[in-house]
Each structure stands twice: as C-alpha cells, then as structure tokens.
Design a protein around this motif. Structure first.
Motif, mmCIF file in Angstrom:
data_model
loop_
_atom_site.group_PDB
_atom_site.id
_atom_site.type_symbol
_atom_site.label_atom_id
_atom_site.label_comp_id
_atom_site.label_asym_id
_atom_site.label_seq_id
_atom_site.Cartn_x
_atom_site.Cartn_y
_atom_site.Cartn_z
ATOM 1 N N ILE A 95 -0.646 11.366 -9.921
ATOM 2 C CA ILE A 95 -2.035 10.896 -9.764
ATOM 3 C C ILE A 95 -2.611 11.430 -8.455
ATOM 4 N N LEU A 96 -1.749 11.554 -7.451
ATOM 5 C CA LEU A 96 -2.117 12.178 -6.181
ATOM 6 C C LEU A 96 -1.217 13.376 -5.945
ATOM 7 N N THR A 97 -1.823 14.496 -5.541
ATOM 8 C CA THR A 97 -1.063 15.704 -5.214
ATOM 9 C C THR A 97 -1.483 16.152 -3.823
ATOM 10 N N GLU A 98 -0.539 16.155 -2.907
ATOM 11 C CA GLU A 98 -0.872 16.495 -1.520
ATOM 12 C C GLU A 98 -1.200 17.980 -1.396
ATOM 13 N N VAL A 99 -2.321 18.277 -0.767
ATOM 14 C CA VAL A 99 -2.747 19.674 -0.576
ATOM 15 C C VAL A 99 -2.916 20.005 0.901
ATOM 16 N N ALA A 127 0.829 -1.205 0.000
ATOM 17 C CA ALA A 127 0.000 0.000 0.000
ATOM 18 C C ALA A 127 0.865 1.257 0.000
ATOM 19 N N SER A 128 1.916 1.269 0.805
ATOM 20 C CA SER A 128 2.812 2.433 0.869
ATOM 21 C C SER A 128 3.508 2.668 -0.469
ATOM 22 N N ARG A 129 3.983 1.584 -1.092
ATOM 23 C CA ARG A 129 4.696 1.708 -2.367
ATOM 24 C C ARG A 129 3.790 2.278 -3.454
ATOM 25 N N ILE A 130 2.543 1.807 -3.517
ATOM 26 C CA ILE A 130 1.640 2.262 -4.568
ATOM 27 C C ILE A 130 1.233 3.719 -4.347
ATOM 28 N N VAL A 131 0.972 4.106 -3.105
ATOM 29 C CA VAL A 131 0.640 5.509 -2.831
ATOM 30 C C VAL A 131 1.826 6.402 -3.195
ATOM 31 N N ALA A 132 3.037 5.964 -2.866
ATOM 32 C CA ALA A 132 4.228 6.742 -3.221
ATOM 33 C C ALA A 132 4.352 6.876 -4.737
ATOM 34 N N GLU A 133 4.077 5.806 -5.470
ATOM 35 C CA GLU A 133 4.121 5.855 -6.930
ATOM 36 C C GLU A 133 3.068 6.828 -7.480
#
Length: 242
Positions: free
Chosen positions: A220-224, A208-214
């Motif tokens: 695909i994900l941008t932290e706001v 799960a950690s690896r895929i979120v990091a990818e």
C-alpha cells in the motif's frame, strides 16, 4: 513571540512599509494568503514591518499561552498545532500548509491557544496584529478575507474530528495518508515521526508504527525516498471508508 528554546533563521526582514508592500504584491502565494484580496492602495495602510521568518524542523512559531502579538502566513512547509493534555501527553489538533494562517486568535487580543511547531522546513510571514486590525478597519476586502479564514479554521477542525478521530486505527492512518497526499499532489505523500502520527490520530506510537509497517509490507506504501512514499490510493480509500 519566542523563547531561548527556538532556533529560527530569519530571512531578510522587511524594514519599512514600502518594502513590505513590494514583497506582498509580488508574493508567489499571495492568491491563497491572508492578503489575497487586497489592492495596491490597501498596502498604504501598512505601517509596521512584516518579517519573513524561516523555521527549522522542530522549532516553534509560538507557544501556548504566549501573548498573541502577530499572525503567521505559511508560505511553504508544514506546521502542527499542538495541545498539551493534563496527563503530560499531547494531541496534534490541526496541520497548516502553504496559504494557511496561524495564530488567528491573536486578532482578538487573546493568548495563543496552541503551540505551533514546524514539521518541515517552513517559511512564514509574521504579520503584526496591528497591521491586520488596521486593514480590517479600513477595507472591507481584509474583513471578508478574515471571515473566510475563521470559516476555514472551523471547517478544518470539523474535518479533523470526523476524519482522523473516529473509526479504527487502520482507517485513521489511511485517512491521514490521503490527507497528506492531497497536500503533495500526485500519488505520493511524505510521512513524519510515528509519535507525531499517533498524536494526530489519538493512537499509540506503537500502533502507528505497526500499521505503517503493514502498509509497506503489503504494498500500500512503497518508499521512493527519505520519508516519501508512493501510495496505493484505491487501497487507502477502501480502508479509510471501512
């Protein structure tokens, strides 16, 4: 309902039935909650107090095997239902949001089948089993609402199995992100611990950690904000369908 491991913060207790009636009639989520279809005269049937209880992140509404004495309407927040495996692991079998009801099995006189834990600060109404039983026996509106709740639980369980328990790990993470986004509105979603994500999807914490990091690395994900992300919905949908 609870043991010493819990730290729950009580909101104002509804000490008398008439006070409970006033609170329920003016509830901001009443249209989606367990009492959605009740009319004013139905509230005269309530003869036990309904408690407003707030749960901090990580605290339990109830534990698996506890006597089922009440149901909980989720007013705000997010709750996970956890099953514990024979090998000591755990699996999150469902998420409950505002308007959902936790602990329906209590209405059948059963012990709680899962442990319900707040994933976010969660506000609930704790409704004694006797209150719901009395309403169900005396008004068809309550009975119909209960049937809808049972059906929704079945649909949620089916959707959980098909969306989050099948396919490759990347597709499962994408489907979870889309599911979390549905509860937020707009293009954003809020994440939680990778261990919880793994328990929801049947994958390891590391996966799960690896895929979120990818997903973060590829945009695909941008932290706001803290654990809050803008989502590339089109990209997630493609991955979810793969």
């Amino acid at each position: 309902m609870s043991d010493g491991r819990e730290s729950l913060v009580r909101g104002k207790a509804i000490e008398a039935a008439w006070r409970g009636q006033a609170e329920c009639l003016g509830c901001g989520i009443r249209e989606t909650a367990l009492f959605a279809d009740l009319r004013e005269q139905d509230f005269a049937l309530i003869h036990l107090p309904i408690d407003e209880i707030d749960f901090e992140v990580g605290t339990a509404l109830y534990h698996v095997g506890d006597p089922g004495q009440a149901v909980y309407t989720i007013r705000s927040g997010l709750v996970k239902l956890v099953s514990y495996l024979a090998d000591g692991g755990q699996r999150i079998v469902r998420l409950l949001r505002a308007g959902d009801t936790a602990g329906l099995e209590a209405l059948l006189g059963l012990e709680y089948e899962h442990t319900a834990i707040a994933l976010r600060q969660t506000a609930t109404c704790r409704i004694p089993r006797e209150v719901v039983t009395r309403l169900s026996e005396n008004t068809p509106r309550m009975h119909a609402q209960l049937m809808q709740r049972w059906q929704r639980s079945v649909q949620q369980a089916d959707a959980w199995l098909t969306r989050l328990s099948t396919g490759n790990a990347k597709a499962r993470v994408a489907r979870l992100l889309l599911l979390l986004r549905e509860g937020q509105g707009g293009e954003q979603c809020m994440l939680f611990g990778r261990e919880d994500m793994g328990a929801m999807l049947g994958v390891t914490t590391e996966t799960a950690s690896r895929i979120v990091a990818e997903f973060r690395r590829t945009g695909i994900l941008t932290e706001v904000g803290q654990n809050r992300y803008d989502c590339d919905v089109e990209a997630l949908t493609r991955l979810a369908d793969s």
